[in-house]
Design a protein around this motif. Structure first.
Motif, PDB file in Angstrom:
ATOM      1  N   ALA A   1       0.693  -1.303  -0.022  1.00 57.50           N
ATOM      2  CA  ALA A   1      -0.169   0.003   0.114  1.00 57.50           C
ATOM      3  C   ALA A   1       0.922   1.414   0.198  1.00 57.50           C
ATOM      4  CB  ALA A   1      -0.961   0.060   1.232  1.00 57.50           C
ATOM      5  N   LEU A   2       2.051   1.369   0.895  1.00 53.97           N
ATOM      6  CA  LEU A   2       2.858   2.193   1.032  1.00 53.97           C
ATOM      7  C   LEU A   2       3.802   2.499  -0.503  1.00 53.97           C
ATOM      8  CD1 LEU A   2       4.377   2.114   4.674  1.00 53.97           C
ATOM      9  CD2 LEU A   2       2.776   3.862   3.849  1.00 53.97           C
ATOM     10  N   GLN A   3       3.969   1.386  -0.962  1.00 51.30           N
ATOM     11  CA  GLN A   3       4.624   1.490  -2.235  1.00 51.30           C
ATOM     12  C   GLN A   3       3.750   1.940  -3.390  1.00 51.30           C
ATOM     13  OE1 GLN A   3       6.063  -2.360  -3.398  1.00 51.30           O
ATOM     14  NE2 GLN A   3       6.109  -1.646  -5.657  1.00 51.30           N
ATOM     15  N   PHE A   4       2.615   1.581  -3.574  1.00 54.37           N
ATOM     16  CA  PHE A   4       1.670   1.923  -4.630  1.00 54.37           C
ATOM     17  C   PHE A   4       1.322   3.546  -4.430  1.00 54.37           C
ATOM     18  CE2 PHE A   4       1.828  -2.078  -6.434  1.00 54.37           C
ATOM     19  CZ  PHE A   4       1.294  -2.196  -7.543  1.00 54.37           C
ATOM     20  N   MET A   5       1.064   3.942  -2.923  1.00 57.12           N
ATOM     21  CA  MET A   5       0.797   5.229  -2.932  1.00 57.12           C
ATOM     22  C   MET A   5       1.920   6.304  -3.224  1.00 57.12           C
ATOM     23  SD  MET A   5       1.479   7.767  -0.458  1.00 57.12           S
ATOM     24  CE  MET A   5       2.003   7.018   1.111  1.00 57.12           C
ATOM     25  N   ALA A   6       3.266   5.783  -2.710  1.00 53.82           N
ATOM     26  CA  ALA A   6       4.259   6.519  -3.221  1.00 53.82           C
ATOM     27  C   ALA A   6       4.427   6.740  -4.574  1.00 53.82           C
ATOM     28  CB  ALA A   6       5.551   6.127  -2.471  1.00 53.82           C
ATOM     29  N   TYR A   7       4.388   5.602  -5.280  1.00 58.15           N
ATOM     30  CA  TYR A   7       4.463   5.674  -6.803  1.00 58.15           C
ATOM     31  C   TYR A   7       3.493   6.428  -7.559  1.00 58.15           C
ATOM     32  CZ  TYR A   7       5.223   3.573 -11.470  1.00 58.15           C
ATOM     33  OH  TYR A   7       5.283   3.437 -12.850  1.00 58.15           O
ATOM     34  N   GLU A   8       2.101   6.349  -7.276  1.00 57.91           N
ATOM     35  CA  GLU A   8       1.221   6.956  -7.660  1.00 57.91           C
ATOM     36  C   GLU A   8       1.433   8.472  -7.276  1.00 57.91           C
ATOM     37  OE1 GLU A   8      -1.231   6.209  -9.770  1.00 57.91           O
ATOM     38  OE2 GLU A   8      -1.347   4.092  -9.397  1.00 57.91           O
ATOM     39  N   GLU A   9       1.790   8.977  -6.037  1.00 57.17           N
ATOM     40  CA  GLU A   9       1.853  10.260  -5.762  1.00 57.17           C
ATOM     41  C   GLU A   9       3.054  10.802  -6.780  1.00 57.17           C
ATOM     42  OE1 GLU A   9       0.276  12.325  -3.665  1.00 57.17           O
ATOM     43  OE2 GLU A   9      -1.253  10.697  -3.882  1.00 57.17           O
TER      44      GLU A   9
ATOM     45  N   LYS B   1       4.209   9.868  -9.641  1.00 56.70           N
ATOM     46  CA  LYS B   1       3.491  10.147 -10.896  1.00 56.70           C
ATOM     47  C   LYS B   1       2.622  11.484 -11.269  1.00 56.70           C
ATOM     48  CE  LYS B   1       1.657   6.011 -12.458  1.00 56.70           C
ATOM     49  NZ  LYS B   1       1.114   5.309 -13.625  1.00 56.70           N
ATOM     50  N   LYS B   2       1.822  11.442 -10.067  1.00 52.47           N
ATOM     51  CA  LYS B   2       0.876  12.520  -9.753  1.00 52.47           C
ATOM     52  C   LYS B   2       1.826  14.252 -10.046  1.00 52.47           C
ATOM     53  CE  LYS B   2      -1.560  13.282  -6.515  1.00 52.47           C
ATOM     54  NZ  LYS B   2      -2.776  13.153  -5.461  1.00 52.47           N
ATOM     55  N   GLY B   3       2.853  13.877  -9.187  1.00 54.34           N
ATOM     56  CA  GLY B   3       3.583  15.124  -8.967  1.00 54.34           C
ATOM     57  C   GLY B   3       4.144  15.600 -10.353  1.00 54.34           C
ATOM     58  N   TYR B   4       4.728  14.466 -11.032  1.00 56.94           N
ATOM     59  CA  TYR B   4       5.339  14.551 -12.105  1.00 56.94           C
ATOM     60  C   TYR B   4       4.712  15.205 -13.156  1.00 56.94           C
ATOM     61  CZ  TYR B   4       8.129  13.510 -16.589  1.00 56.94           C
ATOM     62  OH  TYR B   4       8.786  13.715 -17.539  1.00 56.94           O
ATOM     63  N   SER B   5       3.190  14.890 -13.373  1.00 53.78           N
ATOM     64  CA  SER B   5       2.277  15.244 -14.112  1.00 53.78           C
ATOM     65  C   SER B   5       1.789  16.873 -14.022  1.00 53.78           C
ATOM     66  CB  SER B   5       1.032  14.300 -13.967  1.00 53.78           C
ATOM     67  OG  SER B   5      -0.156  14.957 -15.033  1.00 53.78           O
ATOM     68  N   GLN B   6       1.738  16.899 -12.603  1.00 55.72           N
ATOM     69  CA  GLN B   6       1.421  18.510 -12.256  1.00 55.72           C
ATOM     70  C   GLN B   6       2.691  19.390 -12.622  1.00 55.72           C
ATOM     71  OE1 GLN B   6       0.195  17.972  -8.226  1.00 55.72           O
ATOM     72  NE2 GLN B   6      -1.813  17.229  -8.794  1.00 55.72           N
TER      73      GLN B   6
END
Length: 317
Positions: free
Chosen positions: A201-209, A211-216
């Motif tokens: 859960a921590l890994q996927f949360m960090a990965y998604e965040e 990717k989201k930060g990169y996108s923004q």
């Protein structure tokens, strides 16, 4: 208002879309592809990590002075194939685990988004990851027990005596576990494994965040295909973060699953108590270096393969 005047229609009641409409088997295929690829490449480090984890200092198991010594010792006594003990259940386990995890995680993620292009917050990524992790562990735990048992069939026991392998392979181990230890044997380490769900859960949360930060930051669509290097960096950072935070549970689980231990454990709490009493805090981090060396490139490779396969299967997702 005249009797003939039409009565305005009431707004339709919004309904939560059925979760089944978000099922995409492409995520399962891509996840299996990534898990199998990384396992075949990096299994030897996983083998060594497990052997470090179960060494409780009792002197009853072979001790290695470090990563290099472990490799030399295993190759000297069992040849290069010794580095691949337990690879079959590891391939099955990682392939099915990654496939099921990506499959269920993306179903939950899409269901939470409800056809919206807006990215989820970190707390929903954590929830989706935790639910997907519990489901995946419930299916794959017997495979992990078998992998641990096969990895711990030593060819270099004490006093130079050769040990007769207890199991001939993955399916023989499954049958013997069921016959001699029952369902309880197949699910040894399940409780600490549940706590370990926080890792995924921590890994996927960090990965998604990430990717989201990169996108923004760059103003690009959240699902835009990135380069393999960018996926490697994001996956590596997220894995190091999750692995460091949750590593102790892996030691507890491995010791519960070890059939050669000279220390009798009554359960996860007993493992924690005895490990802390006899080995201190450092006992919970045995094998951390080979684990990080293995899981970081393994995770990065898994995510790179997954992202490239999923963008090939679903180019317009």
């Amino acid at each position: 208002m005249s009797e003939q005047q039409a009565i305005p229609d009431r707004p339709a009641t919004s309904k939560t879309p059925s979760i089944t409409r978000f099922i995409r088997y492409e995520h399962l295929i891509a996840g299996v592809s990534g898990g199998v690829t990384s396992t075949l490449v990096l299994h030897p480090l996983d083998l060594i990590k497990i052997r470090f984890q179960v060494n409780d200092g009792s002197g009853k198991l072979p001790a290695y002075r470090g990563l290099t010594d472990a490799v030399k010792s295993i190759v000297r006594t069992a040849g290069l194939k010794g580095l691949y003990q337990g690879v079959t259940p590891n391939v099955w386990g990682n392939g099915s685990a990654w496939g099921l995890y990506f499959f269920s995680y993306n179903i939950l993620k899409a269901w939470m988004q409800k056809d919206s292009d807006k990215p989820l917050g970190f707390e929903r990524h954590l929830i989706a990851g935790a639910v997907a992790g519990i489901g995946t562990l419930s299916v794959t735990n017997p495979i992990w027990v078998v992998k641990t048992r096969l990895c711990l069939q030593y060819s270099d026991p004490l006093a130079g005596k050769t040990q007769t392998p207890q199991y001939k392979g993955m399916f023989d181990a499954l049958l013997k576990l069921w016959r001699h230890e029952g369902l309880r044997g197949l699910y040894k380490g399940y409780i600490p494994g549940i706590f370990g769900v926080s890792h995924g859960a921590l890994q996927f949360m960090a990965y998604e965040e990430l990717k989201k930060g990169y996108s923004q930051y760059f103003g690009t669509p959240i699902n835009k295909k990135l380069s393999s290097t960018e996926y490697l960096v994001m996956a590596s950072l997220s894995k190091i973060f999750a692995a460091t935070a949750t590593y102790p549970y892996q030691v507890v689980r491995a010791r519960l699953q070890n059939q050669y231990t000279m220390v009798e454990y009554k359960g996860a709490l007993d493992v924690i108590s005895k490990t802390f009493r006899h080995e201190g805090v450092t006992g919970f981090y045995k094998g951390l270096i080979p684990s990080v060396l293995r899981v970081t490139p393994a995770c990065a490779l898994t995510f790179v393969v997954y992202e490239n396969v999923i963008h090939f299967l679903l180019p317009d997702r």
